[in-house]
Write a protein that holds these residues in place. Structure first.
Motif, PDB file in Angstrom:
ATOM      1  N   THR A 145      10.576   2.168  -2.176  1.00  0.00           N
ATOM      2  CA  THR A 145      10.615   1.855  -0.746  1.00  0.00           C
ATOM      3  C   THR A 145       9.638   0.759  -0.346  1.00  0.00           C
ATOM      4  OG1 THR A 145       9.100   3.708  -0.352  1.00  0.00           O
ATOM      5  CG2 THR A 145      11.446   4.145  -0.077  1.00  0.00           C
ATOM      6  N   ASP A 193       8.409  -2.593   0.819  1.00  0.00           N
ATOM      7  CA  ASP A 193       9.023  -3.690   1.566  1.00  0.00           C
ATOM      8  C   ASP A 193       8.533  -5.029   1.009  1.00  0.00           C
ATOM      9  OD1 ASP A 193       8.992  -5.773   3.854  1.00  0.00           O
ATOM     10  OD2 ASP A 193      10.321  -4.196   4.620  1.00  0.00           O
ATOM     11  N   ILE A 246       6.435  -7.324   3.414  1.00  0.00           N
ATOM     12  CA  ILE A 246       5.063  -6.819   3.607  1.00  0.00           C
ATOM     13  C   ILE A 246       4.247  -7.025   2.341  1.00  0.00           C
ATOM     14  CG2 ILE A 246       3.676  -4.769   4.098  1.00  0.00           C
ATOM     15  CD1 ILE A 246       5.946  -3.700   5.789  1.00  0.00           C
ATOM     16  N   PHE A 301      14.514  -3.627  -1.405  1.00  0.00           N
ATOM     17  CA  PHE A 301      13.242  -2.910  -1.331  1.00  0.00           C
ATOM     18  C   PHE A 301      12.866  -2.421  -2.729  1.00  0.00           C
ATOM     19  CE2 PHE A 301      15.373  -2.357   2.737  1.00  0.00           C
ATOM     20  CZ  PHE A 301      14.386  -2.748   3.636  1.00  0.00           C
ATOM     21  N   TRP A 322       1.018   4.934   6.230  1.00  0.00           N
ATOM     22  CA  TRP A 322       2.181   4.786   5.345  1.00  0.00           C
ATOM     23  C   TRP A 322       3.393   4.302   6.131  1.00  0.00           C
ATOM     24  CZ3 TRP A 322       1.600   4.104   0.575  1.00  0.00           C
ATOM     25  CH2 TRP A 322       0.665   4.817  -0.172  1.00  0.00           C
ATOM     26  N   ALA A 323       3.588   4.858   7.309  1.00  0.00           N
ATOM     27  CA  ALA A 323       4.748   4.467   8.113  1.00  0.00           C
ATOM     28  C   ALA A 323       4.705   2.973   8.438  1.00  0.00           C
ATOM     29  CB  ALA A 323       4.800   5.294   9.399  1.00  0.00           C
ATOM     30  N   ALA A 324       3.493   2.457   8.675  1.00  0.00           N
ATOM     31  CA  ALA A 324       3.369   1.027   8.957  1.00  0.00           C
ATOM     32  C   ALA A 324       3.760   0.183   7.750  1.00  0.00           C
ATOM     33  CB  ALA A 324       1.935   0.700   9.384  1.00  0.00           C
ATOM     34  N   LYS A 325       3.641   0.746   6.552  1.00  0.00           N
ATOM     35  CA  LYS A 325       4.041   0.051   5.323  1.00  0.00           C
ATOM     36  C   LYS A 325       5.469   0.422   4.908  1.00  0.00           C
ATOM     37  CE  LYS A 325       0.205  -2.185   4.018  1.00  0.00           C
ATOM     38  NZ  LYS A 325      -0.544  -1.948   2.789  1.00  0.00           N
ATOM     39  N   ARG A 326       6.162   1.156   5.779  1.00  0.00           N
ATOM     40  CA  ARG A 326       7.528   1.608   5.518  1.00  0.00           C
ATOM     41  C   ARG A 326       7.605   2.538   4.311  1.00  0.00           C
ATOM     42  NH1 ARG A 326      11.698  -3.374   6.951  1.00  0.00           N
ATOM     43  NH2 ARG A 326      10.901  -3.740   9.056  1.00  0.00           N
ATOM     44  N   LEU A 327       6.565   3.323   4.132  1.00  0.00           N
ATOM     45  CA  LEU A 327       6.536   4.372   3.126  1.00  0.00           C
ATOM     46  C   LEU A 327       6.514   5.710   3.843  1.00  0.00           C
ATOM     47  CD1 LEU A 327       3.866   2.845   0.732  1.00  0.00           C
ATOM     48  CD2 LEU A 327       6.339   2.815   0.412  1.00  0.00           C
ATOM     49  N   GLN A 328       6.814   6.775   3.105  1.00  0.00           N
ATOM     50  CA  GLN A 328       6.912   8.079   3.751  1.00  0.00           C
ATOM     51  C   GLN A 328       6.206   9.144   2.938  1.00  0.00           C
ATOM     52  OE1 GLN A 328      10.892   9.431   4.477  1.00  0.00           O
ATOM     53  NE2 GLN A 328      10.255  11.243   5.613  1.00  0.00           N
TER      54      GLN A 328
END
Length: 396
Positions: free
Chosen positions: A27, A29, A32, A76, A143-149
């Protein structure tokens, strides 16, 4: 383990939170990632263009025999099995440490595995649980800002300490709120393949290790006559001894009765190689194979780690745990100055001697001075094994 043992030696209790990420490598990005490389690491010009080309317009397909699926664009993620993929992922996430430091938590990271630790007197258990919960919230937002969860459902929390210390912990302070999930504490957690229990006895890990080793020995025994001596030795080393040696530095300081199951596995492996009966004496076989007993295998691992520190090859976090006697002004007039020794910190409990910062200098300082002064790693390995072998079997 060093941090956790030090916590118990102080008479405190602690909690470790193991964070789980969902499909972490898949995931990432790309835009980024490239921004992080340019802005945080200063990569530019041809080097940046090379990495940009590596990430852009990637695709994958599945091949089975002569059949192949259509290409699928990968917008991704980084390839986890590639040479540069894991390094790129580390660059992508390394500044998450700021979130742990913000809440004054010790933390350890290995690729996509992260752990946060907090400790204090048993009466401070509610505050510790609150710190862990707040840290989870901020890490999750990061993490959400890096598109991770983060996967709150697989996040684990374990309280650790002495049995008496854990009983003194305030009732109802064990659970941690991870987002909308309430994480109930467990007694055993698995961290990088090592099973750690709340009292750091390592019995659960040793039990699982021995079961896995005996399973492989049973399978090898059924085909032993077909393999021959040489192939059997290679398979036993690959399937059994590798498991006995994996992270075996965590066994230091454990009582002999706790290590006994591992030693029995070693004996069974030696009997299998030489096709001996269970009643046959195994020490001559161990000498013939040049296999160190379990305790000496642990000492070997610790001495290798200290050797890496002394030669500047160890990571900073490990070097910071040890202090050379030569760097302590008050020891300048002592013989330890030229012996290559390290300072052995004092501990409050016997249990505290199992910490790496204590056990490693103790074992290292017992080595001959000429061995400690050896800088060539290959030579040091050979000499160290010979020294430990002679010590274990009383040979000259």
């Amino acid at each position: 383990m060093n941090d956790m043992i030090n916590t118990i030696d102080k008479g405190h209790v602690g909690a470790i939170m193991l964070l789980d990420m969902s499909a972490a490598f898949d995931t990432v990005d790309h835009s980024i990632m490239l921004d992080v490389m340019r802005r945080r690491f200063g990569i530019q010009d041809e080097a940046f263009n090379w990495l940009d080309d590596f990430l852009t317009d990637r695709s994958r397909a599945i091949r089975s025999g002569e059949n192949q699926s259509d290409d699928i664009a990968l917008r991704f993620g980084v390839p986890q099995g590639s040479v540069i993929g894991p390094k790129q992922f580390i660059e992508y996430v390394e500044d998450v440490d700021s979130q742990f430091e913000k809440h004054h938590l010790r933390h350890h990271m290995f690729a996509d595995d992260m752990q946060g630790l907090a400790s204090g007197p048993p009466s401070c258990a509610p505050a510790i649980a609150s710190s862990l919960a707040d840290c989870f919230t901020d890490v999750n937002a990061w993490w959400a800002a890096k598109r991770l969860q983060l996967n709150a459902g697989k996040t684990e929390v374990m309280w650790y300490g002495t049995a008496a210390g854990l009983r003194k912990r305030t009732a109802g302070s064990g659970s941690v709120c991870a987002g909308t999930e309430v994480v109930e504490p467990v007694f055993v957690v698995r961290d990088l393949g090592v099973w750690i229990d709340a009292e750091l006895s390592m019995r659960d890990h040793i039990s699982r290790t021995t079961r896995a080793c005996y399973s492989h020995l049973r399978r090898l025994r059924s085909i032993r006559t077909l393999l021959g001596h040489g192939v059997t030795v290679q398979l036993v080393c690959a399937l059994v001894l590798s498991r006995l040696d994996y992270c075996n530095a965590v066994y230091v300081g454990l009582p002999a009765v706790t290590l006994a199951p591992l030693q029995r596995v070693l004996h069974s492996a030696a009997r299998l190689v030489h096709e001996l009966k269970p009643s046959d004496h195994v020490t001559p076989v161990l000498k013939d194979l040049h296999w160190l007993p379990i305790k000496q295998r642990v000492d070997y691992k610790l001495c290798m780690l200290v050797h890496n520190v002394s030669t500047g090859r160890a990571p900073i976090y490990m070097s910071d745990m040890l202090t050379a006697c030569a760097d302590v002004p008050s020891l300048a007039r002592l013989r330890a100055l030229s012996s290559g020794d390290y300072v052995v910190p004092r501990t409050r409990l016997k249990f505290g001697e199992g910490a790496f910062a204590v056990a490693a200098p103790q074992i290292w300082n017992k080595l001959p001075c000429e061995l400690k002064a050896t800088k060539c790693t290959a030579t040091f390995k050979r000499s160290l094994k010979t020294f430990l072998f002679n010590s274990a079997y009383n040979t000259n």
